[in-house]
Design an enzyme around this catalytic site. Structure first.
Site, mmCIF file in Angstrom:
data_model
loop_
_atom_site.group_PDB
_atom_site.id
_atom_site.type_symbol
_atom_site.label_atom_id
_atom_site.label_comp_id
_atom_site.label_asym_id
_atom_site.label_seq_id
_atom_site.Cartn_x
_atom_site.Cartn_y
_atom_site.Cartn_z
ATOM 1 N N CYS A 189 75.643 66.075 -125.284
ATOM 2 C CA CYS A 189 75.529 67.791 -125.937
ATOM 3 C C CYS A 189 75.228 67.963 -124.993
ATOM 4 C CB CYS A 189 75.485 67.980 -126.921
ATOM 5 S SG CYS A 189 75.553 67.273 -128.728
ATOM 6 N N ARG A 213 78.829 66.437 -118.483
ATOM 7 C CA ARG A 213 77.718 65.052 -119.506
ATOM 8 C C ARG A 213 78.280 64.457 -120.436
ATOM 9 N NH1 ARG A 213 71.780 66.487 -120.049
ATOM 10 N NH2 ARG A 213 72.107 65.771 -121.973
ATOM 11 N N TRP A 256 79.429 66.983 -128.165
ATOM 12 C CA TRP A 256 80.289 66.381 -128.408
ATOM 13 C C TRP A 256 79.674 64.957 -129.445
ATOM 14 C CZ3 TRP A 256 78.875 60.799 -128.043
ATOM 15 C CH2 TRP A 256 79.462 59.281 -127.658
ATOM 16 N N ASN A 296 71.140 68.940 -130.361
ATOM 17 C CA ASN A 296 71.426 67.881 -129.254
ATOM 18 C C ASN A 296 70.890 66.389 -130.475
ATOM 19 O OD1 ASN A 296 72.279 65.559 -128.040
ATOM 20 N ND2 ASN A 296 70.816 66.618 -126.137
ATOM 21 N N GLY A 297 71.667 65.530 -130.373
ATOM 22 C CA GLY A 297 70.896 63.883 -131.289
ATOM 23 C C GLY A 297 71.893 64.472 -132.390
ATOM 24 N N GLU A 317 82.638 45.221 -112.474
ATOM 25 C CA GLU A 317 82.410 46.688 -112.876
ATOM 26 C C GLU A 317 83.898 47.139 -112.216
ATOM 27 O OE1 GLU A 317 80.406 49.775 -112.713
ATOM 28 O OE2 GLU A 317 81.262 50.962 -110.805
ATOM 29 N N LYS A 339 85.642 50.670 -114.124
ATOM 30 C CA LYS A 339 86.323 51.680 -113.965
ATOM 31 C C LYS A 339 87.908 51.893 -113.959
ATOM 32 C CE LYS A 339 83.468 53.408 -112.831
ATOM 33 N NZ LYS A 339 81.761 52.856 -112.684
ATOM 34 N N GLU A 397 87.812 53.063 -117.750
ATOM 35 C CA GLU A 397 87.359 54.760 -118.189
ATOM 36 C C GLU A 397 87.716 55.789 -117.736
ATOM 37 O OE1 GLU A 397 83.625 53.716 -116.186
ATOM 38 O OE2 GLU A 397 82.837 54.671 -117.101
ATOM 39 N N HIS A 403 89.607 28.411 -117.259
ATOM 40 C CA HIS A 403 89.201 27.608 -118.429
ATOM 41 C C HIS A 403 89.789 28.528 -119.182
ATOM 42 C CE1 HIS A 403 86.181 25.233 -117.185
ATOM 43 N NE2 HIS A 403 85.787 25.950 -116.138
ATOM 44 N N LYS A 458 78.608 61.117 -120.470
ATOM 45 C CA LYS A 458 77.481 61.164 -119.009
ATOM 46 C C LYS A 458 76.763 60.065 -119.425
ATOM 47 C CE LYS A 458 77.066 60.405 -114.544
ATOM 48 N NZ LYS A 458 77.471 59.219 -113.879
#
Ligand code: F6R
Length: 624
Positions: A2, A34, A82, A108-109, A493, A497, A500, A516, A619
């Protein structure tokens, strides 16, 4: 996560061409990075609260406001949500307006005891129109306002905050008070912006950066009342408290795309500067590393017998890279732990443990909770963070800031390189302090680090080849990534990417793990990136990875090989070779990661996706 904005101006005090709604909407746009799924605003004018809210992006809210305009006002609040409690719908969007339409609240929260409070308030006769914890908080605020707070909004907020459990930033405006916003914060971000006959609130400074650079950081469990002429902070008991004033160093342009197609593209290009700036000012006049911010007693640092790196997502991969270097340089056993797992496995942590928390935002709740746990066990915590004044550095014993500048795209790029750089500086600093390395050895590594921005730039300058690969492979349904040693977290990483932002199956493997199991995935046409270590490093490492390339190529994989300039050994087995400048093995991640970012960005772009705001992601993840 948020985003919150608040604005109070003063009519007629100065010649101004904007109203509260302009400021709030601009702030919400700046906070879009965000991540959110609905947006809303409320203004107070002529003794009434009016609001509009809409599921979707700020553009949808703009359309709603055009169809149904709000009156001009000098007092307003705004929110991008969000979803946590209740889906992303119009009724669940903020503001929540209660008290017969006279009180508007954004939040927010997560309020953990909301269902208990909801039953209590229902028994008192209150009805709820949304599924949110925010409406419960707003109703509780209204109840206090009209009863024991004697219509004092600040007192009502204090009484409400005392009853709430969990994490929250709350902003409230009431039709009775056309001159003020009252806000509370616990474990959730909120910053005050100071203007001339106007003041602001924001989840971070981006919320008001177009209007002022003067800001004030608030502490936890505090309430602020802002008017056009000032602000007053108290704790939840009503005792006066001071904020910490600071000047915002970012300018508005730093938060813009700067001519790139996306923030992600821009931030990939920001990386030489991000690494260079992170290295700045870390040496004393004798050329020795001096990390002013790490003011933990040297004797404590000398006695450390274990390092635990705590982080999530990309930051955790930066930690995995750093582990190789820190263990090698400092000879201290080093673990990397996902923050959300750390607390629950009853880790062995004590006063000889150094916890290194990596976080771009400084607000990741999982990481914040993990460092609190570590400190309770007596460990010292160093935060490596990109956001000044955020919660994680504030709650750590020392902080080492990365100077990557604002990272707006949800998918992290420049913060990753800056985190590795800062963690390396910390590793070298510990090695210097504990005498694990000679001064000239440290100076050699620092010299190589100083050369990295230029080398990263070279990789970026050659991005067209990688962009084309990304576009050509946009119909792939799966891409695999292989690496060894520091190349392994780079592979992880690269895969993250792609997941996402391109929403395709991608996995990173330790190259040695292939036989393996994962090699069974290889079939004709499967694209596989392979990060090849320098042939000038340990020979066995290099030759083993070259053998891995042969194995997968023989089974039909399309091999895209990232190798050092001059490494001829890979050519025969690679469908595509991407070369990066020569660098010491431990520094290669700063180069090899870049083509993987460019590839993901190009592939997602070719699929027509919004690379800056991928679906389902925020974010800054400020809930556990
Ligand atoms: C991935 C990404 C996330 C973050 C993670 C931690 O591109 O951005 O995986 O790295 O949520 O965030 P910070 O670093 O803000 O603690």
């Amino acid at each position: 996560m948020c985003g919150i904005v608040g604005y109070v101006g003063q009519p007629g005090a100065v010649d101004r061409e904007y109203y509260a709604l302009d400021v709030v909407l601009e702030g919400l746009r700046r906070l879009e990075y965000r991540g959110y799924d609905s947006a809303g605003v409320a203004v107070v004018a002529e003794g009434a609260v009016e609001h509009r809210k809409k599921a979707g992006k700020v553009a949808a809210l703009d359309a709603e406001l055009e169809a149904s305009p709000l009156p001009h006002s000098i007092l307003g609040i705004g929110h991008t949500r969000w979803a946590t409690h209740g889906g992303p719908t119009d009724p669940n969007a903020h503001p929540h307006v209660v008290d017969n339409g006279r009180l508007a609240v954004v939040h927010n929260g997560i309020i953990e005891n909301f269902s208990e409070l909801r039953s209590e308030l229902s028994q008192k006769g209150y009805n709820f129109v949304s599924d949110t914890d925010t409406e419960v908080a707003a109703t509780l605020l209204a109840d206090h306002y009209n009863k024991d707070a004697a219509r004092d909004l600040t007192v009502a907020m204090r009484l409400t905050s005392q009853r709430l459990e969990g994490a929250f930033t709350l902003l409230a405006v009431h039709a009775d008070h056309e001159d003020r916003i009252v806000a509370a914060r616990r474990n959730s971000p909120l910053v005050i912006g100071l203007g001339e006959h106007e003041n602001f609130l924001g989840s971070d400074v981006s919320g008001f950066i177009d209007y002022t650079k003067q800001a004030v950081e608030m502490g936890n469990d505090q309430i602020v009342t802002i008017t056009a002429e000032g602000y007053e902070i108290t704790d939840f008991e009503g005792n006066r408290a001071e904020g910490r004033p600071f000047e915002v160093k970012w300018d508005a342009a730093a938060a813009e795309k700067g001519g790139f197609s996306s923030f992600m593209d821009k931030e990939i290009h920001d990386q030489p500067a991000a690494v260079r700036d992170t290295l700045l000012g870390r040496l004393d006049e004798k050329g020795r590393l001096s990390l002013d911010e790490v003011h933990i007693d040297e004797s404590v640092l000398r006695s450390v017998d274990k390092i635990v790196v705590i982080a999530c997502g990309t930051a955790a991969y930066a930690g995995q890279v750093a582990r190789y270097a820190i263990e090698h340089w400092c000879r201290i056993p080093t673990e990397v732990e996902l923050a959300h797992e750390f607390r629950y496995r009853d880790p062995i942590v004590n006063e000889k443990t150094l916890v290194v928390a990596l976080s771009q935002s400084g607000e990741t709740m999982d990481t914040l909770m993990a460092i609190r746990h570590a400190r309770e066990q007596g460990a010292k915590v160093v935060a490596i963070c990109n956001t000044n004044g955020s919660s994680i550095p504030r709650e750590s014993d020392a902080s080492l800031y990365t100077h990557a500048g604002p990272e707006i795209a949800v998918a992290s790029t420049k913060a990753f390189l800056a985190q590795i750089t800062a963690a390396y500086l910390l590793g070298l600093y510990l090695a210097q302090l504990r005498g694990n390395m000679y001064a000239d050895e440290i100076a050699d590594v620092l010299d190589e680090l100083q050369k990295m921005p230029e080398k990263i730039q070279e990789v970026i300058d050659a991005e067209e080849q990688v962009k084309k690969l990304g576009t050509d492979m946009s119909t792939s349904s799966s891409v695999l990534f292989l690496g060894r040693h520091v190349g392994f977290p780079v592979a992880l990483e690269g895969a993250l990417k792609l997941k996402e932002i391109a929403y395709i199956h991608a996995e990173g493997f330790a190259a040695g793990e292939l036989k393996h199991g994962p090699i069974a995935l290889i079939e004709e046409g499967q694209p596989v990136f392979v990060i090849v270590p320098s042939p000038r490093g340990r020979d066995s490492l290099h030759s083993k990875v070259v053998s891995n390339i042969q194995e997968i190529r023989a089974r039909g994989a399309i091999t895209i090989v990232i190798a050092e300039e001059g490494d001829e050994s890979v050519k025969d087995y690679a469908n595509h070779v991407i070369t990066v400048p020569q660098a010491p093995t431990l520094l290669q991640p700063l180069l090899a990661t870049v083509p993987l970012q460019v590839f993901a960005c190009a592939l997602a772009g070719a699929k027509g996706y919004d690379v800056d705001q991928p679906r389902n992601l925020a974010k800054s993840v400020t809930v556990e």
